[in-house]
Design a protein around this motif. Structure first.
Motif, PDB file in Angstrom:
ATOM      1  N   GLU A 263     -24.728  85.068 -77.332  1.00 53.63           N
ATOM      2  CA  GLU A 263     -24.524  84.757 -75.920  1.00 53.63           C
ATOM      3  C   GLU A 263     -23.029  84.566 -75.743  1.00 53.63           C
ATOM      4  OE1 GLU A 263     -25.911  83.669 -71.926  1.00 53.63           O
ATOM      5  OE2 GLU A 263     -26.813  84.704 -73.618  1.00 53.63           O
ATOM      6  N   PRO A 264     -22.384  85.286 -74.826  1.00 53.98           N
ATOM      7  CA  PRO A 264     -20.927  85.196 -74.697  1.00 53.98           C
ATOM      8  C   PRO A 264     -20.472  83.831 -74.228  1.00 53.98           C
ATOM      9  CG  PRO A 264     -21.852  86.439 -72.878  1.00 53.98           C
ATOM     10  CD  PRO A 264     -22.976  86.206 -73.849  1.00 53.98           C
ATOM     11  N   SER A 265     -19.191  83.541 -74.432  1.00 55.33           N
ATOM     12  CA  SER A 265     -18.607  82.294 -73.938  1.00 55.33           C
ATOM     13  C   SER A 265     -18.848  82.177 -72.439  1.00 55.33           C
ATOM     14  CB  SER A 265     -17.100  82.263 -74.212  1.00 55.33           C
ATOM     15  OG  SER A 265     -16.841  82.318 -75.593  1.00 55.33           O
ATOM     16  N   GLY A 266     -19.228  80.992 -72.024  1.00 51.03           N
ATOM     17  CA  GLY A 266     -19.523  80.782 -70.616  1.00 51.03           C
ATOM     18  C   GLY A 266     -20.960  81.072 -70.262  1.00 51.03           C
ATOM     19  N   GLY A 267     -21.785  81.498 -71.277  1.00 50.01           N
ATOM     20  CA  GLY A 267     -23.200  81.736 -71.038  1.00 50.01           C
ATOM     21  C   GLY A 267     -23.959  80.422 -70.955  1.00 50.01           C
ATOM     22  N   ASP A 268     -25.298  80.520 -70.956  1.00 48.25           N
ATOM     23  CA  ASP A 268     -26.095  79.318 -70.745  1.00 48.25           C
ATOM     24  C   ASP A 268     -26.422  78.603 -72.046  1.00 48.25           C
ATOM     25  OD1 ASP A 268     -27.871  81.080 -71.814  1.00 48.25           O
ATOM     26  OD2 ASP A 268     -29.294  81.040 -70.149  1.00 48.25           O
ATOM     27  N   MET A 269     -25.731  78.927 -73.118  1.00 47.03           N
ATOM     28  CA  MET A 269     -25.898  78.217 -74.375  1.00 47.03           C
ATOM     29  C   MET A 269     -24.666  78.475 -75.228  1.00 47.03           C
ATOM     30  SD  MET A 269     -26.352  81.037 -76.382  1.00 47.03           S
ATOM     31  CE  MET A 269     -27.110  80.471 -77.893  1.00 47.03           C
ATOM     32  N   ASN A 270     -24.475  77.657 -76.246  1.00 44.69           N
ATOM     33  CA  ASN A 270     -23.321  77.866 -77.120  1.00 44.69           C
ATOM     34  C   ASN A 270     -23.746  77.930 -78.582  1.00 44.69           C
ATOM     35  OD1 ASN A 270     -23.969  75.225 -77.632  1.00 44.69           O
ATOM     36  ND2 ASN A 270     -22.098  74.357 -76.746  1.00 44.69           N
ATOM     37  N   TYR A 271     -25.011  78.309 -78.795  1.00 44.43           N
ATOM     38  CA  TYR A 271     -25.550  78.396 -80.145  1.00 44.43           C
ATOM     39  C   TYR A 271     -25.953  79.826 -80.435  1.00 44.43           C
ATOM     40  CZ  TYR A 271     -28.770  77.930 -84.050  1.00 44.43           C
ATOM     41  OH  TYR A 271     -29.402  78.096 -85.267  1.00 44.43           O
ATOM     42  N   ALA A 272     -25.608  80.315 -81.596  1.00 42.49           N
ATOM     43  CA  ALA A 272     -26.074  81.619 -82.053  1.00 42.49           C
ATOM     44  C   ALA A 272     -26.736  81.409 -83.406  1.00 42.49           C
ATOM     45  CB  ALA A 272     -24.909  82.603 -82.179  1.00 42.49           C
ATOM     46  N   GLY A 273     -27.896  82.029 -83.612  1.00 42.15           N
ATOM     47  CA  GLY A 273     -28.577  81.806 -84.872  1.00 42.15           C
ATOM     48  C   GLY A 273     -29.696  82.792 -85.126  1.00 42.15           C
ATOM     49  N   PHE A 274     -30.212  82.729 -86.352  1.00 42.49           N
ATOM     50  CA  PHE A 274     -31.372  83.521 -86.750  1.00 42.49           C
ATOM     51  C   PHE A 274     -32.107  82.746 -87.828  1.00 42.49           C
ATOM     52  CE2 PHE A 274     -27.992  84.865 -89.625  1.00 42.49           C
ATOM     53  CZ  PHE A 274     -28.613  84.891 -90.867  1.00 42.49           C
ATOM     54  N   GLU A 275     -33.252  83.284 -88.253  1.00 44.69           N
ATOM     55  CA  GLU A 275     -34.089  82.616 -89.234  1.00 44.69           C
ATOM     56  C   GLU A 275     -34.521  83.575 -90.325  1.00 44.69           C
ATOM     57  OE1 GLU A 275     -35.985  80.158 -85.492  1.00 44.69           O
ATOM     58  OE2 GLU A 275     -37.044  81.855 -86.428  1.00 44.69           O
ATOM     59  N   LEU A 276     -34.584  83.062 -91.527  1.00 48.93           N
ATOM     60  CA  LEU A 276     -35.230  83.745 -92.644  1.00 48.93           C
ATOM     61  C   LEU A 276     -36.470  82.937 -93.000  1.00 48.93           C
ATOM     62  CD1 LEU A 276     -32.132  84.587 -94.854  1.00 48.93           C
ATOM     63  CD2 LEU A 276     -33.551  86.234 -93.632  1.00 48.93           C
ATOM     64  N   VAL A 277     -37.614  83.597 -93.068  1.00 51.66           N
ATOM     65  CA  VAL A 277     -38.877  82.911 -93.296  1.00 51.66           C
ATOM     66  C   VAL A 277     -39.503  83.426 -94.588  1.00 51.66           C
ATOM     67  CG1 VAL A 277     -41.172  82.399 -92.368  1.00 51.66           C
ATOM     68  CG2 VAL A 277     -39.218  82.659 -90.811  1.00 51.66           C
ATOM     69  N   ASP A 278     -39.682  82.518 -95.551  1.00 50.12           N
ATOM     70  CA  ASP A 278     -40.361  82.841 -96.806  1.00 50.12           C
ATOM     71  C   ASP A 278     -41.773  82.287 -96.741  1.00 50.12           C
ATOM     72  OD1 ASP A 278     -38.169  84.069 -98.006  1.00 50.12           O
ATOM     73  OD2 ASP A 278     -37.377  82.174 -98.754  1.00 50.12           O
ATOM     74  N   LEU A 279     -42.761  83.161 -96.937  1.00 50.86           N
ATOM     75  CA  LEU A 279     -44.149  82.737 -96.861  1.00 50.86           C
ATOM     76  C   LEU A 279     -44.783  82.708 -98.249  1.00 50.86           C
ATOM     77  CD1 LEU A 279     -45.528  84.703 -93.758  1.00 50.86           C
ATOM     78  CD2 LEU A 279     -44.998  82.264 -93.909  1.00 50.86           C
ATOM     79  N   GLU A 280     -45.461  81.611 -98.554  1.00 55.77           N
ATOM     80  CA  GLU A 280     -46.320  81.542 -99.731  1.00 55.77           C
ATOM     81  C   GLU A 280     -47.749  81.774 -99.260  1.00 55.77           C
ATOM     82  OE1 GLU A 280     -48.003  78.282-102.974  1.00 55.77           O
ATOM     83  OE2 GLU A 280     -46.103  77.874-101.917  1.00 55.77           O
ATOM     84  N   LEU A 281     -48.425  82.743 -99.856  1.00 55.69           N
ATOM     85  CA  LEU A 281     -49.741  83.166 -99.387  1.00 55.69           C
ATOM     86  C   LEU A 281     -50.775  83.076-100.501  1.00 55.69           C
ATOM     87  CD1 LEU A 281     -48.423  86.428 -97.686  1.00 55.69           C
ATOM     88  CD2 LEU A 281     -48.863  84.257 -96.527  1.00 55.69           C
ATOM     89  N   ASP A 282     -52.043  82.870-100.112  1.00 55.51           N
ATOM     90  CA  ASP A 282     -53.099  82.930-101.126  1.00 55.51           C
ATOM     91  C   ASP A 282     -53.539  84.382-101.310  1.00 55.51           C
ATOM     92  OD1 ASP A 282     -54.932  83.623 -99.126  1.00 55.51           O
ATOM     93  OD2 ASP A 282     -55.826  81.624 -99.018  1.00 55.51           O
ATOM     94  N   LEU A 283     -54.550  84.612-102.117  1.00 53.34           N
ATOM     95  CA  LEU A 283     -54.944  85.974-102.474  1.00 53.34           C
ATOM     96  C   LEU A 283     -55.581  86.748-101.324  1.00 53.34           C
ATOM     97  CD1 LEU A 283     -56.322  85.436-106.097  1.00 53.34           C
ATOM     98  CD2 LEU A 283     -54.101  86.352-105.398  1.00 53.34           C
ATOM     99  N   THR A 284     -55.917  86.061-100.218  1.00 54.29           N
ATOM    100  CA  THR A 284     -56.480  86.749 -99.059  1.00 54.29           C
ATOM    101  C   THR A 284     -55.440  86.997 -97.972  1.00 54.29           C
ATOM    102  OG1 THR A 284     -57.112  84.724 -97.874  1.00 54.29           O
ATOM    103  CG2 THR A 284     -58.675  85.586 -99.525  1.00 54.29           C
ATOM    104  N   GLY A 285     -54.213  86.489 -98.184  1.00 60.42           N
ATOM    105  CA  GLY A 285     -53.167  86.618 -97.173  1.00 60.42           C
ATOM    106  C   GLY A 285     -53.033  85.401 -96.286  1.00 60.42           C
ATOM    107  N   ARG A 286     -53.810  84.381 -96.540  1.00 62.66           N
ATOM    108  CA  ARG A 286     -53.719  83.161 -95.733  1.00 62.66           C
ATOM    109  C   ARG A 286     -52.471  82.370 -96.124  1.00 62.66           C
ATOM    110  NH1 ARG A 286     -57.133  79.875 -92.786  1.00 62.66           N
ATOM    111  NH2 ARG A 286     -56.670  77.648 -92.857  1.00 62.66           N
ATOM    112  N   PRO A 287     -51.652  81.959 -95.147  1.00 62.42           N
ATOM    113  CA  PRO A 287     -50.457  81.181 -95.481  1.00 62.42           C
ATOM    114  C   PRO A 287     -50.798  79.818 -96.084  1.00 62.42           C
ATOM    115  CG  PRO A 287     -50.283  82.122 -93.279  1.00 62.42           C
ATOM    116  CD  PRO A 287     -51.702  82.304 -93.708  1.00 62.42           C
ATOM    117  N   VAL A 288     -50.057  79.452 -97.095  1.00 62.57           N
ATOM    118  CA  VAL A 288     -50.164  78.138 -97.719  1.00 62.57           C
ATOM    119  C   VAL A 288     -48.971  77.286 -97.306  1.00 62.57           C
ATOM    120  CG1 VAL A 288     -50.256  76.892 -99.909  1.00 62.57           C
ATOM    121  CG2 VAL A 288     -51.447  79.090 -99.674  1.00 62.57           C
ATOM    122  N   GLN A 289     -47.801  77.888 -97.325  1.00 61.63           N
ATOM    123  CA  GLN A 289     -46.565  77.175 -96.991  1.00 61.63           C
ATOM    124  C   GLN A 289     -45.526  78.180 -96.515  1.00 61.63           C
ATOM    125  OE1 GLN A 289     -44.784  73.772 -99.385  1.00 61.63           O
ATOM    126  NE2 GLN A 289     -43.411  75.410-100.008  1.00 61.63           N
ATOM    127  N   ALA A 290     -44.672  77.741 -95.607  1.00 60.23           N
ATOM    128  CA  ALA A 290     -43.534  78.545 -95.168  1.00 60.23           C
ATOM    129  C   ALA A 290     -42.254  77.765 -95.385  1.00 60.23           C
ATOM    130  CB  ALA A 290     -43.671  78.911 -93.693  1.00 60.23           C
TER     131      ALA A 290
END
Length: 323
Positions: A263-290
Protein backbone atom coordinates in the motif's frame (compact mmCIF):
# COMPACT_ATOMS: atom_id res chain seq x y z
CA UNK A 1 2.96 -18.88 1.01
CA UNK A 2 -0.06 -16.60 1.38
CA UNK A 3 -0.20 -13.00 0.22
CA UNK A 4 -2.92 -10.57 -0.72
CA UNK A 5 -3.74 -7.02 -1.81
CA UNK A 6 -0.84 -6.24 -4.14
CA UNK A 7 -2.62 -3.22 -5.70
CA UNK A 8 -0.59 -3.03 -8.91
CA UNK A 9 -1.42 0.19 -10.69
CA UNK A 10 -1.43 2.28 -7.52
CA UNK A 11 1.48 4.22 -6.10
CA UNK A 12 4.89 5.20 -7.43
CA UNK A 13 6.93 2.49 -9.12
CA UNK A 14 10.05 3.42 -7.13
CA UNK A 15 8.20 2.91 -3.85
CA UNK A 16 6.76 -0.41 -4.94
CA UNK A 17 10.15 -1.59 -6.13
CA UNK A 18 11.66 -0.65 -2.78
CA UNK A 19 9.14 -2.80 -0.88
CA UNK A 20 8.73 -5.68 -3.34
CA UNK A 21 12.18 -5.73 -4.89
CA UNK A 22 15.54 -7.30 -4.12
CA UNK A 23 15.27 -7.66 -0.34
CA UNK A 24 11.99 -9.57 -0.56
CA UNK A 25 13.26 -11.89 -3.28
CA UNK A 26 16.51 -12.47 -1.41
CA UNK A 27 14.62 -13.38 1.78
CA UNK A 28 12.34 -15.76 -0.13
CA UNK A 29 15.30 -17.45 -1.80
CA UNK A 30 16.87 -17.98 1.63
CA UNK A 31 13.61 -19.33 3.05
CA UNK A 32 13.40 -21.71 0.11
CA UNK A 33 16.71 -23.31 1.19
CA UNK A 34 15.18 -23.98 4.62
CA UNK A 35 11.84 -25.43 3.53
CA UNK A 36 9.94 -26.45 0.42
CA UNK A 37 7.02 -24.21 -0.50
CA UNK A 38 4.24 -26.32 -2.00
CA UNK A 39 1.66 -23.67 -2.86
CA UNK A 40 1.35 -19.92 -3.47
CA UNK A 41 -2.03 -18.38 -2.61
CA UNK A 42 -2.89 -14.82 -3.72
CA UNK A 43 -6.24 -13.83 -2.26
CA UNK A 44 -7.26 -10.89 -4.39
CA UNK A 45 -6.58 -7.28 -5.33
CA UNK A 46 -3.74 -8.13 -7.66
CA UNK A 47 -4.60 -4.92 -9.48
CA UNK A 48 -5.96 -1.60 -8.29
CA UNK A 49 -8.45 -0.74 -11.05
CA UNK A 50 -9.01 -4.11 -12.77
CA UNK A 51 -7.44 -3.00 -16.07
CA UNK A 52 -4.97 -4.76 -18.32
CA UNK A 53 -2.09 -2.35 -17.63
CA UNK A 54 -2.23 -3.19 -13.92
CA UNK A 55 -1.76 -6.88 -14.67
CA UNK A 56 1.19 -6.25 -16.96
CA UNK A 57 3.02 -4.93 -13.89
CA UNK A 58 1.81 -7.83 -11.74
CA UNK A 59 3.12 -10.46 -14.16
CA UNK A 60 6.78 -9.65 -13.59
CA UNK A 61 6.36 -9.70 -9.83
CA UNK A 62 4.48 -13.01 -9.68
CA UNK A 63 7.08 -14.59 -11.96
CA UNK A 64 9.89 -13.35 -9.71
CA UNK A 65 8.17 -14.85 -6.65
CA UNK A 66 7.59 -18.13 -8.48
CA UNK A 67 11.25 -18.26 -9.50
CA UNK A 68 12.52 -17.46 -5.99
CA UNK A 69 10.39 -20.25 -4.53
CA UNK A 70 11.23 -22.75 -7.34
CA UNK A 71 7.50 -23.22 -7.76
CA UNK A 72 5.73 -24.67 -10.80
CA UNK A 73 3.01 -22.43 -12.24
CA UNK A 74 0.47 -25.18 -11.47
CA UNK A 75 1.06 -24.50 -7.77
CA UNK A 76 -0.11 -20.87 -7.99
CA UNK A 77 -3.70 -20.16 -6.99
CA UNK A 78 -5.46 -16.78 -7.20
CA UNK A 79 -8.92 -15.34 -6.59
CA UNK A 80 -10.16 -11.84 -7.48
CA UNK A 81 -10.69 -8.96 -5.06
CA UNK A 82 -12.80 -5.84 -5.29
CA UNK A 83 -9.96 -3.99 -7.04
CA UNK A 84 -9.82 -6.67 -9.75
CA UNK A 85 -13.15 -5.34 -11.00
CA UNK A 86 -13.25 -2.66 -13.69
CA UNK A 87 -15.94 -0.52 -12.12
CA UNK A 88 -16.40 1.52 -15.30
CA UNK A 89 -17.88 -1.54 -17.06
CA UNK A 90 -21.63 -2.15 -16.85
CA UNK A 91 -22.47 0.01 -13.82
CA UNK A 92 -26.12 -0.12 -14.86
CA UNK A 93 -26.04 -3.92 -14.98
CA UNK A 94 -24.52 -4.05 -11.51
CA UNK A 95 -27.15 -1.69 -10.15
CA UNK A 96 -29.89 -3.90 -11.60
CA UNK A 97 -28.46 -7.07 -10.07
CA UNK A 98 -28.14 -5.40 -6.68
CA UNK A 99 -31.75 -4.30 -6.98
CA UNK A 100 -32.84 -7.80 -7.99
CA UNK A 101 -31.27 -9.48 -4.98
CA UNK A 102 -32.92 -7.14 -2.49
CA UNK A 103 -35.49 -9.05 -0.48
CA UNK A 104 -34.52 -12.47 -1.82
CA UNK A 105 -34.64 -15.38 0.59
CA UNK A 106 -31.75 -17.86 1.00
CA UNK A 107 -33.80 -20.29 -1.11
CA UNK A 108 -34.53 -17.87 -3.97
CA UNK A 109 -31.23 -15.97 -4.06
CA UNK A 110 -29.13 -18.62 -5.95
CA UNK A 111 -31.46 -18.54 -8.96
CA UNK A 112 -31.23 -14.74 -9.20
CA UNK A 113 -27.43 -14.83 -8.90
CA UNK A 114 -27.09 -17.50 -11.59
CA UNK A 115 -29.23 -15.46 -14.00
CA UNK A 116 -27.03 -12.39 -13.44
CA UNK A 117 -23.73 -14.06 -14.29
CA UNK A 118 -23.51 -13.25 -18.00
CA UNK A 119 -24.05 -9.52 -17.49
CA UNK A 120 -21.51 -9.20 -14.68
CA UNK A 121 -18.55 -11.34 -15.84
CA UNK A 122 -17.30 -8.68 -18.35
CA UNK A 123 -16.38 -6.48 -15.38
CA UNK A 124 -13.63 -9.03 -14.64
CA UNK A 125 -12.43 -9.31 -18.23
CA UNK A 126 -8.85 -8.09 -17.64
CA UNK A 127 -8.42 -10.25 -14.53
CA UNK A 128 -9.75 -13.34 -16.27
CA UNK A 129 -7.58 -12.78 -19.35
CA UNK A 130 -4.51 -12.38 -17.13
CA UNK A 131 -5.16 -15.59 -15.21
CA UNK A 132 -6.03 -17.58 -18.33
CA UNK A 133 -3.54 -16.28 -20.91
CA UNK A 134 -0.61 -14.73 -19.03
CA UNK A 135 -0.47 -16.68 -15.79
CA UNK A 136 -1.35 -19.81 -17.80
CA UNK A 137 -3.86 -21.02 -15.20
CA UNK A 138 -7.08 -21.43 -17.23
CA UNK A 139 -8.60 -23.85 -14.71
CA UNK A 140 -8.78 -20.97 -12.22
CA UNK A 141 -11.12 -19.02 -14.50
CA UNK A 142 -14.55 -20.27 -13.52
CA UNK A 143 -17.37 -20.44 -16.05
CA UNK A 144 -19.61 -18.78 -13.48
CA UNK A 145 -19.00 -16.27 -10.71
CA UNK A 146 -18.75 -18.59 -7.71
CA UNK A 147 -15.34 -20.16 -8.12
CA UNK A 148 -13.32 -23.24 -8.96
CA UNK A 149 -12.00 -26.44 -7.46
CA UNK A 150 -8.66 -28.05 -8.28
CA UNK A 151 -7.38 -31.36 -6.91
CA UNK A 152 -3.64 -31.86 -6.38
CA UNK A 153 -1.57 -34.94 -5.68
CA UNK A 154 1.55 -33.84 -3.80
CA UNK A 155 4.61 -36.07 -3.66
CA UNK A 156 4.80 -38.08 -0.44
CA UNK A 157 1.21 -37.33 0.55
CA UNK A 158 -1.20 -40.32 0.64
CA UNK A 159 -4.22 -38.05 0.20
CA UNK A 160 -5.39 -35.41 -2.28
CA UNK A 161 -5.23 -31.65 -1.65
CA UNK A 162 -8.41 -29.81 -2.64
CA UNK A 163 -8.09 -26.09 -3.39
CA UNK A 164 -11.42 -24.27 -3.63
CA UNK A 165 -11.16 -20.69 -4.92
CA UNK A 166 -14.20 -18.48 -4.28
CA UNK A 167 -15.11 -15.22 -6.02
CA UNK A 168 -16.60 -12.98 -3.34
CA UNK A 169 -15.82 -9.87 -5.40
CA UNK A 170 -17.93 -10.20 -8.55
CA UNK A 171 -20.65 -7.83 -7.29
CA UNK A 172 -18.17 -5.24 -6.00
CA UNK A 173 -18.99 -1.69 -6.96
CA UNK A 174 -17.21 0.69 -4.64
CA UNK A 175 -16.44 1.37 -1.01
CA UNK A 176 -19.98 0.55 0.13
CA UNK A 177 -19.92 -3.18 -0.59
CA UNK A 178 -20.60 -4.50 2.91
CA UNK A 179 -23.58 -6.88 2.77
CA UNK A 180 -24.12 -5.99 -0.91
CA UNK A 181 -22.02 -8.90 -2.18
CA UNK A 182 -23.09 -12.52 -2.62
CA UNK A 183 -21.51 -15.88 -3.43
CA UNK A 184 -24.30 -18.39 -4.35
CA UNK A 185 -24.71 -21.10 -1.73
CA UNK A 186 -26.06 -23.67 -4.20
CA UNK A 187 -22.98 -23.47 -6.41
CA UNK A 188 -20.70 -23.43 -3.36
CA UNK A 189 -22.26 -26.71 -2.28
CA UNK A 190 -21.34 -28.23 -5.64
CA UNK A 191 -17.72 -27.12 -5.27
CA UNK A 192 -17.48 -28.65 -1.80
CA UNK A 193 -18.78 -32.09 -2.88
CA UNK A 194 -17.85 -34.62 -5.55
CA UNK A 195 -20.11 -35.42 -8.50
CA UNK A 196 -22.00 -38.00 -6.42
CA UNK A 197 -22.69 -35.52 -3.65
CA UNK A 198 -20.12 -36.87 -1.20
CA UNK A 199 -17.75 -34.70 0.84
CA UNK A 200 -14.32 -34.25 -0.73
CA UNK A 201 -11.47 -36.39 0.63
CA UNK A 202 -8.09 -35.17 1.85
CA UNK A 203 -6.94 -31.69 2.82
CA UNK A 204 -9.47 -29.00 1.88
CA UNK A 205 -8.27 -25.41 1.59
CA UNK A 206 -10.43 -22.42 0.64
CA UNK A 207 -9.42 -19.05 -0.82
CA UNK A 208 -11.51 -15.86 -0.99
CA UNK A 209 -11.03 -12.12 -0.72
CA UNK A 210 -13.79 -10.90 1.60
CA UNK A 211 -14.86 -12.22 4.99
CA UNK A 212 -18.18 -14.04 4.71
CA UNK A 213 -19.72 -11.31 6.88
CA UNK A 214 -19.54 -9.02 3.84
CA UNK A 215 -21.95 -11.26 1.86
CA UNK A 216 -25.73 -11.17 1.79
CA UNK A 217 -25.67 -14.98 1.88
CA UNK A 218 -22.62 -15.02 4.12
CA UNK A 219 -24.16 -16.90 7.03
CA UNK A 220 -25.43 -19.70 4.81
CA UNK A 221 -22.14 -19.94 2.91
CA UNK A 222 -20.05 -19.81 6.08
CA UNK A 223 -22.08 -22.60 7.70
CA UNK A 224 -21.51 -24.74 4.62
CA UNK A 225 -17.81 -23.93 4.52
CA UNK A 226 -17.38 -24.84 8.19
CA UNK A 227 -18.42 -28.41 7.50
CA UNK A 228 -16.19 -28.86 4.45
CA UNK A 229 -13.13 -26.58 4.61
CA UNK A 230 -10.33 -26.99 7.10
CA UNK A 231 -8.69 -23.60 6.50
CA UNK A 232 -9.94 -20.49 4.71
CA UNK A 233 -7.32 -18.04 3.41
CA UNK A 234 -8.55 -14.52 2.73
CA UNK A 235 -7.49 -10.87 2.26
CA UNK A 236 -9.18 -7.46 2.03
CA UNK A 237 -8.71 -6.35 5.65
CA UNK A 238 -5.15 -5.01 5.05
CA UNK A 239 -4.07 -6.45 8.40
CA UNK A 240 -3.05 -10.03 9.19
CA UNK A 241 -5.49 -11.92 11.37
CA UNK A 242 -6.06 -15.43 12.67
CA UNK A 243 -9.69 -16.13 13.47
CA UNK A 244 -11.87 -19.10 14.35
CA UNK A 245 -15.48 -18.77 13.24
CA UNK A 246 -17.80 -20.50 15.72
CA UNK A 247 -21.46 -21.41 15.57
CA UNK A 248 -23.33 -23.71 18.00
CA UNK A 249 -23.35 -27.30 16.80
CA UNK A 250 -21.09 -26.65 13.81
CA UNK A 251 -17.41 -27.34 13.16
CA UNK A 252 -15.24 -24.24 13.80
CA UNK A 253 -13.64 -22.75 10.67
CA UNK A 254 -10.07 -21.48 10.96
CA UNK A 255 -9.43 -18.35 8.87
CA UNK A 256 -6.02 -16.95 7.95
CA UNK A 257 -6.09 -13.34 6.70
CA UNK A 258 -3.04 -11.83 5.02
CA UNK A 259 -2.14 -8.19 5.41
CA UNK A 260 -1.76 -6.05 2.30
CA UNK A 261 1.51 -6.84 0.56
CA UNK A 262 1.75 -3.27 -0.72
CA UNK A 263 0.00 0.00 0.00
CA UNK A 264 1.70 3.27 -1.04
CA UNK A 265 2.58 6.03 1.41
CA UNK A 266 -0.52 7.96 2.31
CA UNK A 267 -2.74 4.88 1.83
CA UNK A 268 -5.16 3.56 4.42
CA UNK A 269 -2.53 1.47 6.20
CA UNK A 270 1.20 1.49 6.83
CA UNK A 271 1.80 -2.24 7.15
CA UNK A 272 3.02 -4.58 4.44
CA UNK A 273 3.27 -8.30 5.08
CA UNK A 274 2.75 -11.90 4.06
CA UNK A 275 2.53 -15.31 5.71
CA UNK A 276 4.22 -18.66 5.41
CA UNK A 277 2.06 -21.49 6.72
CA UNK A 278 3.49 -24.90 7.64
CA UNK A 279 0.86 -27.58 8.14
CA UNK A 280 1.28 -30.80 10.09
CA UNK A 281 -1.25 -33.32 8.79
CA UNK A 282 -2.40 -36.81 9.70
CA UNK A 283 -2.53 -39.67 7.19
CA UNK A 284 -5.96 -38.60 5.91
CA UNK A 285 -4.98 -34.96 5.33
CA UNK A 286 -6.64 -33.64 8.46
CA UNK A 287 -4.66 -30.76 10.01
CA UNK A 288 -3.10 -31.42 13.40
CA UNK A 289 -1.15 -28.19 13.83
CA UNK A 290 -0.21 -25.11 11.82
CA UNK A 291 2.81 -22.90 12.23
CA UNK A 292 2.09 -19.45 10.82
CA UNK A 293 5.16 -17.34 10.15
CA UNK A 294 4.32 -13.63 9.84
CA UNK A 295 6.68 -11.45 7.82
CA UNK A 296 6.50 -7.66 7.64
CA UNK A 297 8.17 -4.71 5.94
CA UNK A 298 10.17 -2.73 8.52
CA UNK A 299 10.66 0.40 6.43
CA UNK A 300 13.96 -0.72 4.95
CA UNK A 301 13.87 -4.52 4.97
CA UNK A 302 11.69 -7.61 5.44
CA UNK A 303 11.81 -9.50 8.73
CA UNK A 304 9.75 -11.82 10.96
CA UNK A 305 6.99 -9.69 12.42
CA UNK A 306 4.99 -9.77 15.66
CA UNK A 307 3.27 -6.37 15.56
CA UNK A 308 -0.21 -7.97 15.47
CA UNK A 309 0.61 -10.79 17.90
CA UNK A 310 3.24 -9.39 20.28
CA UNK A 311 3.76 -12.74 22.01
CA UNK A 312 4.67 -14.42 18.71
CA UNK A 313 8.43 -14.82 19.06
CA UNK A 314 10.10 -14.28 15.69
CA UNK A 315 6.67 -13.80 14.15
CA UNK A 316 5.67 -17.44 14.75
CA UNK A 317 2.20 -18.50 15.91
CA UNK A 318 1.41 -22.17 16.54
CA UNK A 319 -2.21 -23.12 15.99
CA UNK A 320 -3.47 -26.54 17.08
CA UNK A 321 -6.68 -28.10 15.87
CA UNK A 322 -9.13 -28.75 18.65
CA UNK A 323 -7.90 -25.63 20.49
Amino acid sequence: MHLSDLHFGRGANWERQRVLGEDLLRKLSTLRTERDVDLLFITGDIAFAGRSGDYEQATKFVESIRSALHLAVERIFVVPGNHDIDRTVSPTGLAQVRKDIEGQTPASLPKVLTAATANIIPRQAAYRAWVRDTLKRPTLVATDTTGYRETLELSGRPFPVQVIGLDTAWLSGGDDDHERLALNRARLGELLHDDDGHPLPGLRLGLCHHPFSWLRDGRECENLARDHLQILFRGHLHQPELAVQFSPGLTPLKCVTAGALFEPSGGDMNYAGFELVDLELDLTGRPVQAQIHFWGWRGDFWAPDNHVYPNAANGLVEWKWGS
